[in-house]
Design an enzyme around this catalytic site. Structure first.
Site, PDB file in Angstrom:
ATOM      1  N   GLU A 102      -0.986   4.974  -1.803  1.00  0.00           N
ATOM      2  CA  GLU A 102      -2.345   5.334  -2.218  1.00  0.00           C
ATOM      3  C   GLU A 102      -2.395   6.257  -3.429  1.00  0.00           C
ATOM      4  O   GLU A 102      -3.367   6.990  -3.617  1.00  0.00           O
ATOM      5  CB  GLU A 102      -3.121   5.942  -1.042  1.00  0.00           C
ATOM      6  CG  GLU A 102      -3.231   5.000   0.151  1.00  0.00           C
ATOM      7  CD  GLU A 102      -4.071   5.581   1.270  1.00  0.00           C
ATOM      8  OE1 GLU A 102      -5.222   5.942   1.028  1.00  0.00           O
ATOM      9  OE2 GLU A 102      -3.555   5.666   2.397  1.00  0.00           O
TER      10      GLU A 102
ATOM     11  N   THR B 122      -3.693  -0.236  -8.472  1.00  0.00           N
ATOM     12  CA  THR B 122      -4.851  -0.178  -9.362  1.00  0.00           C
ATOM     13  C   THR B 122      -4.398  -0.170 -10.814  1.00  0.00           C
ATOM     14  O   THR B 122      -4.984  -0.842 -11.675  1.00  0.00           O
ATOM     15  CB  THR B 122      -5.698   1.074  -9.065  1.00  0.00           C
ATOM     16  OG1 THR B 122      -6.044   1.089  -7.682  1.00  0.00           O
ATOM     17  CG2 THR B 122      -6.964   1.079  -9.900  1.00  0.00           C
TER      18      THR B 122
ATOM     19  N   ARG C 232      -8.923  -2.024  -1.791  1.00  0.00           N
ATOM     20  CA  ARG C 232      -7.669  -1.416  -1.327  1.00  0.00           C
ATOM     21  C   ARG C 232      -6.935  -2.355  -0.371  1.00  0.00           C
ATOM     22  O   ARG C 232      -7.473  -2.786   0.646  1.00  0.00           O
ATOM     23  CB  ARG C 232      -7.977  -0.088  -0.623  1.00  0.00           C
ATOM     24  CG  ARG C 232      -6.800   0.561   0.054  1.00  0.00           C
ATOM     25  CD  ARG C 232      -5.763   1.026  -0.942  1.00  0.00           C
ATOM     26  NE  ARG C 232      -4.598   1.586  -0.279  1.00  0.00           N
ATOM     27  CZ  ARG C 232      -3.363   1.413  -0.697  1.00  0.00           C
ATOM     28  NH1 ARG C 232      -3.112   0.681  -1.760  1.00  0.00           N
ATOM     29  NH2 ARG C 232      -2.347   1.968  -0.063  1.00  0.00           N
TER      30      ARG C 232
ATOM     31  N   ASP D  45       5.373  -3.227  -9.288  1.00  0.00           N
ATOM     32  CA  ASP D  45       4.850  -2.349  -8.241  1.00  0.00           C
ATOM     33  C   ASP D  45       5.580  -2.703  -6.950  1.00  0.00           C
ATOM     34  O   ASP D  45       5.419  -3.805  -6.424  1.00  0.00           O
ATOM     35  CB  ASP D  45       3.337  -2.552  -8.087  1.00  0.00           C
ATOM     36  CG  ASP D  45       2.743  -1.785  -6.902  1.00  0.00           C
ATOM     37  OD1 ASP D  45       3.436  -0.897  -6.363  1.00  0.00           O
ATOM     38  OD2 ASP D  45       1.591  -2.072  -6.529  1.00  0.00           O
TER      39      ASP D  45
ATOM     40  N   GLN E 109       4.346   3.030   0.550  1.00  0.00           N
ATOM     41  CA  GLN E 109       4.435   3.489   1.931  1.00  0.00           C
ATOM     42  C   GLN E 109       5.900   3.714   2.302  1.00  0.00           C
ATOM     43  O   GLN E 109       6.802   3.085   1.754  1.00  0.00           O
ATOM     44  CB  GLN E 109       3.816   2.446   2.887  1.00  0.00           C
ATOM     45  CG  GLN E 109       2.372   2.070   2.556  1.00  0.00           C
ATOM     46  CD  GLN E 109       1.390   3.197   2.769  1.00  0.00           C
ATOM     47  OE1 GLN E 109       1.673   4.142   3.505  1.00  0.00           O
ATOM     48  NE2 GLN E 109       0.234   3.122   2.122  1.00  0.00           N
TER      49      GLN E 109
END
Length: 377
Positions: free
Chosen positions: A56, A61, A198, A220, A224
């Site tokens: 997060e 994004t 998300r 990417d 997590q």
């Protein structure tokens, strides 16, 4: 002249002795050699950038922004998939708020909304489509009346105001404030909607693009804890690392264990990366992301309550930002001549990312691939 004619004669005799199949095989071999040589040149020039950071922090994004900025916008099918993701975000968010209201012992503004709360909590989250983070339009529309009523309830609003005490997606408010738009039968997400959608990165996402004839590959790999073990698979031949941090999360805990401070987790990951010998010659650029959220948070939340070593004005944005940069800079165990390159970013702001990445591109090319534009390279 005589030597040239002799050479041509030998070649001609040689070719005449070869069968057409052998000639074709030689031609193919030369084509393969040429292709391999071109591939070597491409690999030499390729700028491979890893997006690293905790969950997060805004990596996905940022990757979406690269796609928007460098010419591969989202087609109809992609928009439909993001629409289903947004519906899932909204339903999950409302369920979290309903559950939080009860656990925090916040009374309903309108007791009749208890029924709507029960409706949302009865939603089947174990369905195969929901497990993929997607909800179909017809399903979402069935729950729309309950979603509207709950978001207007003062009890749910009070729970939202205390969101630091539980885990809630940052974009939930935006989508709930625009729920009427989402409920239109012909709704397709805008670029902003897509940027705010998300979905945890469970698979590796790559995006290839080109700037001024220079090929870039951005990767990417997920943030997590369960995804980080795969990071090492991508460390080979990396040109640069963009390390993203959610700068506004100094008062929040991880979703994975609900105890560890999120900023502390980011600092720990960064320390491991920046001191790794593998990256001795790799440029590591720090992105302190979500500046817009940080600007709002410093008005009300004192960073000193979570990091007692802070000595500035806790409600002054530049003071808090300087402290954050110093925290990361101090994680480098050995003094380094080069400064820690850092940028304050808002990943959902396309123009901000366009300007920042222009600077980052120059930094990467200057420090990591000197002579890149030399014709004889």
């Amino acid at each position: 002249m005589a030597d040239f004619l002799l050479s041509r004669t030998i070649v001609c005799i040689h070719n005449c002795l070869l069968s057409s199949a052998e000639i074709d095989q030689i031609r193919k071999s030369k084509e393969i050699d040429k292709s391999l040589e071109q591939e070597k040149t491409f690999v030499k020039k390729l700028v491979k950038i890893l997006l690293l950071g905790a969950g997060e922090s805004g990596k996905s994004t940022f990757l979406k922004q690269m796609r928007i900025i460098y010419g591969q916008d989202f087609d109809q099918r992609a928009k439909e998939e993001y629409r289903d993701t947004i519906y899932s975000n909204v339903i999950k968010g409302v369920r979290v708020l309903v559950d939080a209201r009860e656990k925090l012992h916040i009374p309903w503004g309108d007791p009749e909304n208890q029924v709507h709360g029960e409706t949302m909590m009865a939603f089947d989250t174990r369905s195969s489509i929901m497990a993929k983070g997607m909800v179909e339009t017809k399903v979402f529309l069935n729950y729309l009346p309950s979603i509207r009523a709950l978001w207007q309830d003062s009890g749910i609003q009070n729970a939202y105001d205390r969101r630091r005490e539980f885990q809630l997606g940052e974009s939930v408010k935006y989508f709930l404030d625009n729920v009427d738009k989402l409920g239109q039968l012909d709704y397709l997400p805008s670029q902003k909607d897509i940027l705010l959608a998300r979905k945890p990165t469970k698979v590796i996402h790559e995006y290839d693009f080109e700037i001024e004839s220079v090929p870039f590959k951005m990767v990417d790999v997920g943030g997590q804890r369960s995804e980080r073990k795969r990071w090492f698979e991508w460390f080979e031949t990396v040109t640069s690392i963009l390390f993203l941090v959610s700068s506004s999360e100094y008062d929040q805990v991880l979703m994975e264990d609900r105890q560890t401070n999120r900023l502390t987790e980011s600092l720990s990951i960064f320390e491991t990366i920046v001191n790794n010998r593998v990256f001795a010659s790799v440029s590591i650029i720090l992105f302190l992301n979500k500046t817009d959220l940080l600007e709002e948070k410093v008005k009300n939340v004192n960073i000193k309550d979570y990091f007692p070593e802070f000595t500035g004005d806790p409600h002054n944005l530049p003071d808090v930002q300087k402290f954050l940069v110093d925290c990361f800079r101090n994680k480098r165990r050995q003094s380094q001549e080069e400064p820690l390159y850092h940028h304050f970013t808002t990943a959902i702001n396309t123009e901000n990312i366009r300007l920042v990445f222009s600077d980052v591109k120059d930094t990467i090319l200057h420090h990591n691939i000197k002579g890149f534009f030399c014709p004889n390279y």
